[in-house]
Design a protein around this motif. Structure first.
Motif, mmCIF file in Angstrom:
data_model
loop_
_atom_site.group_PDB
_atom_site.id
_atom_site.type_symbol
_atom_site.label_atom_id
_atom_site.label_comp_id
_atom_site.label_asym_id
_atom_site.label_seq_id
_atom_site.Cartn_x
_atom_site.Cartn_y
_atom_site.Cartn_z
ATOM 1 N N PRO A 11 19.310 -26.054 11.483
ATOM 2 C CA PRO A 11 20.266 -25.606 12.499
ATOM 3 C C PRO A 11 19.906 -24.280 13.158
ATOM 4 O O PRO A 11 20.351 -23.991 14.254
ATOM 5 N N ILE A 12 19.121 -23.462 12.470
ATOM 6 C CA ILE A 12 18.728 -22.146 12.990
ATOM 7 C C ILE A 12 17.211 -22.125 13.168
ATOM 8 O O ILE A 12 16.471 -22.718 12.376
ATOM 9 N N THR A 13 16.749 -21.444 14.201
ATOM 10 C CA THR A 13 15.307 -21.234 14.380
ATOM 11 C C THR A 13 14.975 -19.770 14.113
ATOM 12 O O THR A 13 15.505 -18.876 14.781
ATOM 13 N N HIS A 247 22.291 -18.666 6.674
ATOM 14 C CA HIS A 247 23.469 -19.469 6.306
ATOM 15 C C HIS A 247 24.729 -18.865 6.913
ATOM 16 O O HIS A 247 25.612 -19.592 7.402
ATOM 17 N N ARG A 248 24.805 -17.563 6.877
ATOM 18 C CA ARG A 248 25.956 -16.869 7.468
ATOM 19 C C ARG A 248 26.020 -17.116 8.981
ATOM 20 O O ARG A 248 27.095 -17.384 9.530
ATOM 21 N N ILE A 249 24.872 -17.047 9.631
ATOM 22 C CA ILE A 249 24.818 -17.276 11.082
ATOM 23 C C ILE A 249 25.213 -18.718 11.389
ATOM 24 O O ILE A 249 25.989 -18.982 12.313
ATOM 25 N N ALA A 250 24.661 -19.656 10.633
ATOM 26 C CA ALA A 250 24.944 -21.064 10.879
ATOM 27 C C ALA A 250 26.430 -21.373 10.702
ATOM 28 O O ALA A 250 27.010 -22.164 11.457
ATOM 29 N N ALA A 251 27.043 -20.708 9.728
ATOM 30 C CA ALA A 251 28.459 -20.968 9.463
ATOM 31 C C ALA A 251 29.365 -20.432 10.561
ATOM 32 O O ALA A 251 30.419 -21.003 10.850
ATOM 33 N N ARG A 252 28.956 -19.353 11.199
ATOM 34 C CA ARG A 252 29.826 -18.735 12.210
ATOM 35 C C ARG A 252 29.480 -19.158 13.611
ATOM 36 O O ARG A 252 30.214 -18.837 14.551
ATOM 37 N N THR A 253 28.380 -19.882 13.815
ATOM 38 C CA THR A 253 28.003 -20.294 15.167
ATOM 39 C C THR A 253 27.702 -21.791 15.180
ATOM 40 O O THR A 253 26.543 -22.208 15.175
ATOM 41 N N PRO A 254 28.744 -22.627 15.147
ATOM 42 C CA PRO A 254 28.498 -24.057 15.225
ATOM 43 C C PRO A 254 27.739 -24.407 16.491
ATOM 44 O O PRO A 254 27.821 -23.709 17.485
ATOM 45 N N GLU A 255 26.962 -25.488 16.436
ATOM 46 C CA GLU A 255 26.100 -25.844 17.554
ATOM 47 C C GLU A 255 26.882 -25.979 18.828
ATOM 48 O O GLU A 255 27.927 -26.620 18.891
ATOM 49 N N GLY A 256 26.334 -25.307 19.855
ATOM 50 C CA GLY A 256 26.994 -25.353 21.165
ATOM 51 C C GLY A 256 27.976 -24.236 21.380
ATOM 52 O O GLY A 256 28.442 -24.020 22.485
ATOM 53 N N ASP A 257 28.334 -23.490 20.308
ATOM 54 C CA ASP A 257 29.279 -22.375 20.453
ATOM 55 C C ASP A 257 28.545 -21.069 20.231
ATOM 56 O O ASP A 257 27.463 -21.005 19.700
#
Length: 258
Positions: A11-13, A247-257
């Motif tokens: 989910p994150i690059t 993981h923290r970034i992925a949790a707070r920034t769902p795809e498209g948001d």
């Protein structure tokens, strides 16, 4: 587009940049701990590694080319990872607030202001000619603790392959550039990782005062037993907090948001 390697999915690059004298290969030992969960793009910045023949050595020009490469690759939900020299590039690029950026990892970064360096050290660095002997000394001084021989050879080969115009442009100009007044307060979470035995860049207290003053949402870590070349020297210890940060970034920034 800057030459690069690409591994993994997720989910994150992580957009991984290297230290002065490094290349995308700098991140070789660390990427296997990251790419099972996230995409990893390791860039060669102008004048280094596979980008030896590419020009544009100022901090702004490097930021331009990193930004253009990310956009050409169509990347979204990125964490910029700057190591040493490219820590400064990452912060300058973040100050543009690109739409793909969601956080920064700064590994022993050069500060956004002029890098503290004595005239003697600067003259010695500028006199570098990329001989085998000089490259060995550069790598060994930077790592503080001698790297395992195969990784040491990778680092030495990178240090010998540098475009000396790019090297000297950093010593004479890029490291002296003062971006602090232009950066302001940035809305991105930032993780800054110092090596306990790193004598190449300012230590944790100074990084907190300078670099992290631009990031209200920031975390500062110091890795014991680590010199300046953490991606080569302490890959697992470095990858663990990077993964936790992602993981923290992925949790707070769902795809498209955002």
């Amino acid at each position: 587009m800057l030459p690069h390697s690409q591994q993994g999915h997720g989910p994150i690059t992580f957009v991984l940049m290297h230290f002065l004298g490094g290349s995308h290969r700098t991140w070789g030992p660390t990427i296997p701990f990251l790419d099972r969960e996230h995409t990893c793009i390791a860039l060669n910045t102008p004048g280094f590694g596979d980008a030896h023949a590419i020009g544009g050595y100022s901090v702004e020009e490097m930021a331009d080319q990193v930004d253009a490469s990310i956009r050409q690759l169509g990347l979204e939900r990125c964490i910029l990872v700057g190591h040493s020299m490219t820590g400064k590039v990452a912060v300058v690029l973040a100050s543009r607030r690109p739409d793909y950026l969601h956080g920064l990892v700064l590994v022993a970064p050069s500060p956004p202001g002029p890098q503290p360096m004595s005239d003697e050290d600067r003259a010695q660095q500028r006199a570098y000619t990329a001989s085998r002997e000089e490259a060995e000394a550069f790598v060994d001084d930077s790592s503080h603790h001698r790297l395992p021989e195969p990784l040491r050879e990778v680092a030495i080969a990178d240090a010998q392959a540098v475009n000396l115009d790019a090297w000297r442009a950093w010593v004479d100009h890029g490291s002296r550039e003062d971006w602090q007044p232009r950066i302001g307060s940035l809305p991105y979470p930032a993780l800054l990782v110092c090596g306990a035995d790193d004598a190449q860049v300012p230590g944790a207290q100074e990084q907190q005062r300078t670099t992290l003053s631009h990031f209200p949402d920031s975390t500062l870590l110091t890795l014991p037993g680590a010199g300046h070349l953490m991606p080569l020297q302490t890959p697992l210890a470095l990858a663990k907090p990077m993964l936790e940060f992602a993981h923290r970034i992925a949790a707070r920034t769902p795809e498209g948001d955002r």
